[in-house]
Design a protein around this motif. Structure first.
Motif, short mmCIF file in Angstrom:
data_model
loop_
_atom_site.label_atom_id
_atom_site.label_comp_id
_atom_site.label_asym_id
_atom_site.label_seq_id
_atom_site.Cartn_x
_atom_site.Cartn_y
_atom_site.Cartn_z
N GLN A 124 -4.84 3.30 2.38
CA GLN A 124 -6.26 3.36 2.02
C GLN A 124 -6.69 2.24 1.08
O GLN A 124 -7.84 1.83 1.09
CB GLN A 124 -6.58 4.71 1.36
N THR A 180 -0.60 4.50 0.80
CA THR A 180 -1.12 5.44 1.81
C THR A 180 -1.92 4.78 2.92
O THR A 180 -2.38 5.46 3.82
CB THR A 180 -2.03 6.49 1.14
N ASP A 200 -3.43 6.97 -3.78
CA ASP A 200 -3.82 5.79 -3.01
C ASP A 200 -3.65 4.50 -3.81
O ASP A 200 -3.73 3.41 -3.26
CB ASP A 200 -5.29 5.90 -2.55
N THR A 236 0.84 -1.20 0.00
CA THR A 236 0.00 0.00 0.00
C THR A 236 0.87 1.24 0.00
O THR A 236 1.97 1.22 0.54
CB THR A 236 -0.95 0.01 1.22
N GLY A 238 -11.25 7.21 -5.66
CA GLY A 238 -10.11 7.34 -4.76
C GLY A 238 -9.06 8.27 -5.35
O GLY A 238 -9.06 8.57 -6.54
#
Length: 116
Positions: A22, A20, A107, A18, A103
């Protein structure tokens, strides 16, 4: 690809790739076009369908994008926000940024799609 694709390598405490925290990929960020990726999305849940958008990052098709819908959230390391995302809609080998629809681009997770 030509050596310019840098798939997301940052991992959180649950080993999710990932950028961030999110949206993320469980497992490898190097996939074949016919594989199913396990993804997690903080904005998801058992009653929330996930729509993903994948943006091609490498030439000659940089800027190309594909949008498709997946199922509803299920158990994951982040809670009930796991999804199985088939890579077949973007099966073209190359470098892609996968983002949940709506999004932020940052992200997204960069994945390499290898020939099947």
């Amino acid at each position: 690809m030509n050596g310019i694709c840098e798939p997301t390598t940052r991992r959180d405490a649950q080993a999710v790739a990932t950028t961030t925290g999110q949206f993320g990929v469980i497992g490898s960020t190097s996939l074949k076009g016919d594989e199913i990726a396990q993804v997690v999305w903080r904005g998801g849940g058992p009653a929330t369908s996930l729509v993903v958008v994948a943006y091609r990052l490498d030439p000659p098709s940089a800027g190309t994008w594909v949008r498709w819908s997946e199922g509803y959230g299920s158990a994951s390391p982040w809670g009930e926000v796991g999804y199985q995302v088939g890579m077949k809609p973007i099966s073209t080998p190359g470098c892609w940024r996968v983002v949940p629809e709506g999004g932020r681009m940052e992200d997204g997770v960069v994945v390499v799609i290898r020939p099947a």
